[in-house]
Motif scaffolding. Structure first.
Motif, PDB file in Angstrom:
ATOM      1  N   ASN A 157      -9.000  32.960   6.956  1.00  0.00           N
ATOM      2  CA  ASN A 157      -9.157  33.175   4.801  1.00  0.00           C
ATOM      3  C   ASN A 157      -8.337  33.645   4.718  1.00  0.00           C
ATOM      4  O   ASN A 157      -7.984  33.491   3.718  1.00  0.00           O
ATOM      5  N   GLU A 158      -7.137  34.601   5.290  1.00  0.00           N
ATOM      6  CA  GLU A 158      -5.935  34.620   4.452  1.00  0.00           C
ATOM      7  C   GLU A 158      -5.567  33.685   4.372  1.00  0.00           C
ATOM      8  O   GLU A 158      -4.405  33.774   3.399  1.00  0.00           O
ATOM      9  N   ALA A 159      -5.212  33.022   5.128  1.00  0.00           N
ATOM     10  CA  ALA A 159      -4.730  32.018   5.207  1.00  0.00           C
ATOM     11  C   ALA A 159      -5.202  30.916   4.109  1.00  0.00           C
ATOM     12  O   ALA A 159      -4.189  29.952   3.037  1.00  0.00           O
ATOM     13  N   ALA A 160      -6.112  31.085   3.935  1.00  0.00           N
ATOM     14  CA  ALA A 160      -7.444  30.264   3.303  1.00  0.00           C
ATOM     15  C   ALA A 160      -6.542  30.654   1.931  1.00  0.00           C
ATOM     16  O   ALA A 160      -6.328  29.841   1.436  1.00  0.00           O
ATOM     17  N   LEU A 161      -7.038  31.867   1.623  1.00  0.00           N
ATOM     18  CA  LEU A 161      -6.278  32.521  -0.041  1.00  0.00           C
ATOM     19  C   LEU A 161      -4.884  32.297   0.020  1.00  0.00           C
ATOM     20  O   LEU A 161      -5.165  31.812  -1.797  1.00  0.00           O
ATOM     21  N   ARG A 162      -3.635  32.246   0.458  1.00  0.00           N
ATOM     22  CA  ARG A 162      -2.719  31.943   0.389  1.00  0.00           C
ATOM     23  C   ARG A 162      -2.534  30.478  -0.384  1.00  0.00           C
ATOM     24  O   ARG A 162      -1.481  29.747  -1.229  1.00  0.00           O
ATOM     25  N   ASP A 163      -2.981  29.277   0.473  1.00  0.00           N
ATOM     26  CA  ASP A 163      -3.316  27.796   0.083  1.00  0.00           C
ATOM     27  C   ASP A 163      -3.317  28.044  -1.438  1.00  0.00           C
ATOM     28  O   ASP A 163      -3.546  26.982  -2.537  1.00  0.00           O
ATOM     29  N   LEU A 164      -4.736  29.013  -1.827  1.00  0.00           N
ATOM     30  CA  LEU A 164      -6.239  29.025  -3.113  1.00  0.00           C
ATOM     31  C   LEU A 164      -5.291  29.518  -3.746  1.00  0.00           C
ATOM     32  O   LEU A 164      -4.966  28.922  -4.954  1.00  0.00           O
ATOM     33  N   ASP A 165      -4.247  29.990  -3.691  1.00  0.00           N
ATOM     34  CA  ASP A 165      -3.539  30.945  -4.785  1.00  0.00           C
ATOM     35  C   ASP A 165      -2.441  29.451  -5.475  1.00  0.00           C
ATOM     36  O   ASP A 165      -2.464  29.509  -6.956  1.00  0.00           O
ATOM     37  N   ARG A 166      -1.760  29.536  -4.388  1.00  0.00           N
ATOM     38  CA  ARG A 166      -0.922  28.015  -4.354  1.00  0.00           C
ATOM     39  C   ARG A 166      -1.735  27.050  -5.573  1.00  0.00           C
ATOM     40  O   ARG A 166      -0.546  26.645  -5.764  1.00  0.00           O
ATOM     41  N   ALA A 167      -2.647  26.337  -5.039  1.00  0.00           N
ATOM     42  CA  ALA A 167      -3.109  24.905  -5.615  1.00  0.00           C
ATOM     43  C   ALA A 167      -3.006  25.746  -6.561  1.00  0.00           C
ATOM     44  O   ALA A 167      -2.965  24.923  -8.030  1.00  0.00           O
ATOM     45  N   ILE A 168      -3.868  27.466  -7.207  1.00  0.00           N
ATOM     46  CA  ILE A 168      -3.922  27.288  -8.840  1.00  0.00           C
ATOM     47  C   ILE A 168      -2.595  27.830  -9.946  1.00  0.00           C
ATOM     48  O   ILE A 168      -2.544  27.382 -10.818  1.00  0.00           O
ATOM     49  N   GLU A 169      -1.866  28.495  -9.223  1.00  0.00           N
ATOM     50  CA  GLU A 169      -0.775  28.222  -9.760  1.00  0.00           C
ATOM     51  C   GLU A 169       0.157  27.254  -9.555  1.00  0.00           C
ATOM     52  O   GLU A 169       0.527  26.816 -11.537  1.00  0.00           O
ATOM     53  N   LEU A 170      -0.207  25.825  -8.814  1.00  0.00           N
ATOM     54  CA  LEU A 170       0.254  24.789  -9.670  1.00  0.00           C
ATOM     55  C   LEU A 170      -0.647  24.387 -10.644  1.00  0.00           C
ATOM     56  O   LEU A 170       0.265  23.594 -11.362  1.00  0.00           O
ATOM     57  N   ASP A 171      -1.796  24.912 -10.490  1.00  0.00           N
ATOM     58  CA  ASP A 171      -2.973  24.141 -11.189  1.00  0.00           C
ATOM     59  C   ASP A 171      -3.558  25.085 -12.018  1.00  0.00           C
ATOM     60  O   ASP A 171      -4.542  25.305 -11.265  1.00  0.00           O
ATOM     61  N   PRO A 172      -3.657  26.004 -13.463  1.00  0.00           N
ATOM     62  CA  PRO A 172      -4.653  27.096 -13.336  1.00  0.00           C
ATOM     63  C   PRO A 172      -5.609  26.534 -14.287  1.00  0.00           C
ATOM     64  O   PRO A 172      -6.452  27.773 -13.854  1.00  0.00           O
TER      65      PRO A 172
END
Length: 291
Positions: A240-255
């Protein structure tokens, strides 16, 4: 004397025709450079000089369409079709405009007419298939995609487009087969890797999905959809921690990536970080429904 010459009394007929021709040619280069406002300016002057040139109306309509000025685009395509009623290009472009305006039946009429004139036009067949899918005529849409693929089996995009339709229909095995065909045609096709990874995730083939999504992100480190999909896969695999990092990045790229907020909210909820989960679910509701 043409109306255009009346409006430009300093030019002879021959000079007006010559200037209009150069303006149209420059506009085509502006269009190739995605400088559509500059193209529109040139085409507007060209039309004033030579009002009966269908190409100028058609090109200006296309620039208006790309800029999402749909009413202006329709007006220009109508004028082009008055001058050349059997222009498959103008009919296809007007059909795309109707489709963008959700006037789907009118779009279908234009695509059908265009295809009687140019039956092997891939882009018109693709546009028709998209409208059939939007009309929920999915079997007919698949028939159009089969025609497209038959015309050029080596074109990765055609396999991709049908794969996307299969994915929309929840036919994931068929989608995976088509994305694989796209990758055989173009092994570096990042979107095919990303979409195949997503389809593999949907049928719980997580390790294979992760391989595809890793490759997609190596090739395109700013692919927000691949980050979102990989985040969901990593969560399913227990990281889940790696998952959150990816989802954080996805949202950073597309808010405004609604699905990523929902998935991140579910992971945060699982981790009992409920305040953060509420924020993500609230943002998802705001983006999708205006809450």
């Amino acid at each position: 004397m043409s109306e255009g010459i009346k409006d430009n009394p300093g030019l002879s007929e021959a000079a007006a025709q010559s200037r209009g021709s150069v303006l149209r040619s420059r506009a085509e280069s502006y269009i190739a450079l995605s400088r559509h406002d500059a193209a529109i300016a040139d085409l507007t002057e060209s039309i004033a000089l030579v009002p009966d040139n269908a190409r100028a109306w058609r090109l200006r309509g296309e620039s208006h369409r790309v800029l999402e000025r749909y009413d202006a685009a329709l007006g220009d395509f109508d004028e082009a079709l008055k001058l050349e009623p059997d222009s498959a290009y103008a009919l296809g472009s007007r059909g795309q405009t109707y489709a963008a305006m959700d006037r789907l039946e009118e779009a279908m009429e234009d695509f059908e007419h265009a295809l009687t004139l140019s039956p092997d036009s891939l882009w018109i067949l693709e546009a028709k298939a998209d409208v059939l899918a939007d009309l929920d005529r999915l079997d007919e849409a698949l028939e159009e995609h089969a025609k497209i693929i038959a015309l050029n089996e080596g074109l990765a995009y055609s396999w991709m487009a049908r794969g996307d339709l299969y994915q929309r229909m929840h036919l994931y095995a068929e989608a995976i087969d088509d994305y694989t065909k796209a990758l055989e045609a173009d092994p570096a096709h990042v979107r095919a890797l990303s979409r195949r990874g997503e389809a593999l995730r949907m049928i719980d083939r997580y390790e294979e999905a992760l391989t595809d999504l890793n490759q997609a992100l190596e090739a395109d480190p700013e692919n927000d959809r691949a980050y979102g999909s990989r985040g969901a896969v990593l969560s399913e695999l227990g990281d889940n921690e790696a998952a959150l990092r990816d989802l954080d990045r996805a949202i950073e790229l597309d808010p405004e990536y609604i699905w990523a907020y929902r998935v991140r909210g579910e992971i945060l909820q699982e981790l009992e970080r409920h305040e953060d989960a509420v924020k993500d679910f609230t943002q998802a509701l705001h983006l999708e429904f205006g809450d």
